[in-house]
Write an enzyme that holds these catalytic residues in place. Structure first.
Site, PDB file in Angstrom:
ATOM      1  N   SER A  36       0.835  -1.202   0.000  1.00  0.00           N
ATOM      2  CA  SER A  36       0.000   0.000   0.000  1.00  0.00           C
ATOM      3  C   SER A  36       0.864   1.244   0.000  1.00  0.00           C
ATOM      4  CB  SER A  36      -0.898   0.009   1.237  1.00  0.00           C
ATOM      5  OG  SER A  36      -1.518   1.268   1.417  1.00  0.00           O
ATOM      6  N   TYR A  80      -2.628  -0.142   9.854  1.00  0.00           N
ATOM      7  CA  TYR A  80      -2.758  -0.719   8.511  1.00  0.00           C
ATOM      8  C   TYR A  80      -1.434  -0.583   7.760  1.00  0.00           C
ATOM      9  CZ  TYR A  80      -4.085  -1.094   3.599  1.00  0.00           C
ATOM     10  OH  TYR A  80      -4.143  -1.442   2.272  1.00  0.00           O
TER      11      TYR A  80
END
Length: 332
Positions: free
Chosen positions: A129, A154
């Site tokens: 990501s 995350y």
């Protein structure tokens, strides 16, 4: 060619499966279909693939964070490569439910590495990501940049996935490619992402929150361009030649940014939504949320150099395409 795709009921996973099935590949799709967002959308994605591709698409409903269940579910099947796109997504939700991220993104990623190692797959492509860049203020973000200061759990789990992958590439010579996605949007997208939230609110005549008082920039990347990058990586495993790869590894492990290579003002995206919806947006400006960043911008020179990746969809085309799909899907 048979490829195992995790997260096949998800946004990028479903679209990647569609592209590969359409070119004649066989796909085994795997997903738990949890309720992080509306499960019916996930079921509709799976149904779409089944209707279009019949027996060349197999769907397995299992939690890949459960190693025993995963091995049992995969036992009847053979596959050549893995595209691991399944994960617990979302920066903000990681603050509310941290354990879901550790289980899915850490334990789950390790389980897929183990499957790849024992099955001796030719290549394992996995989703990282752009959030790994954290508070980096040097734009555009380059795969050579240090990513040691994540701003959300995350992001931390995605950085950990990259580190685990490097270990497996080094120890077991398992070919791996990690993809740092930048703000993916488009048809069949996710209801928890800004473009869906804004579109829904505009069409329903409601106000919606705009964080950091609207001073946000994102490298919005259309789903078709993302899928082109994923499939190009799938088709080109990194060689085990001892040479330095994108991201710095000398093992068969590459890291790439996949973005549009163009950071856009959030206000510009909202203007395009207003035009496509034919209505004015009602915005509520709020401070920056914890874990978020003011700007993202992908340097894609590494994947351009190695694989010829070149995004072709500006937001002027991509945003109206998403709104058209949204209206069609909801019958409005």
């Amino acid at each position: 060619m048979t490829t195992l795709i995790t997260g096949a009921a998800g946004f990028i996973g479903m679209q990647t499966a569609e592209r590969m099935l359409s070119r004649g590949d066989t796909v085994i799709g795997l997903d738990i279909v949890n309720d992080y967002y509306e499960p019916q959308l996930k079921e509709d994605r799976v149904a779409f693939l089944r209707e279009r591709h019949g027996d060349r698409f197999t769907f397995i409903r299992v939690d890949f964070a459960d190693m025993t269940g995963l091995n049992e579910a995969l036992k009847p099947y053979e596959f050549d490569k893995i595209i691991h796109l399944g994960a617990q997504a979302g920066v903000r939700y990681s603050i509310e439910n941290p354990h879901a991220y550790v289980q899915s993104n850490l334990v789950g990623h390790l389980n897929l590495l183990e499957v790849g190692r024992h099955r001796k797959v030719a290549h394992l492509v996995y989703a990282s990501s752009s959030s790994v860049y954290g508070g980096n203020t040097s734009l555009p973000f380059r795969v050579e940049d240090r990513v040691d200061h994540p701003l959300s759990l995350y992001a931390a789990t995605k950085k950990a996935d990259e580190l685990m992958s490097e270990t497996y590439a080094h120890l077991y010579r398992l070919p791996l490619t990690g993809l740092r996605f930048f703000t993916v949007y488009g048809p069949w997208g996710r209801p928890d992402m800004a473009m869906w939230i804004f579109t829904k609110a505009i069409l329903e005549g409601r106000s919606f929150p705009v964080f950091n008082e609207g001073r946000m920039e994102r490298d919005f990347t259309y789903i078709d361009d993302i899928v082109s990058g994923v499939v190009a990586c799938h088709d080109n495993p990194p060689p085990d030649d001892g040479e330095e790869k994108a991201g710095g590894s000398h093992a068969p492990h590459r890291l790439y940014n996949i973005g549009n290579n163009n950071s856009e003002q959030l206000g510009r995206m909202i203007e395009l939504l207003e035009q496509a919806c034919g209505r004015e947006a009602m915005k509520t400006y709020l401070p920056m949320q914890p874990g978020d960043v003011p700007a993202t911008y992908a340097d894609i020179s590494a994947i351009q150099r190695d694989l010829g990746f070149a995004p072709t969809t500006p937001i002027d085309k991509g945003v109206p395409a998403f709104v058209d799909w949204y209206r069609s899907y909801h019958g409005i």
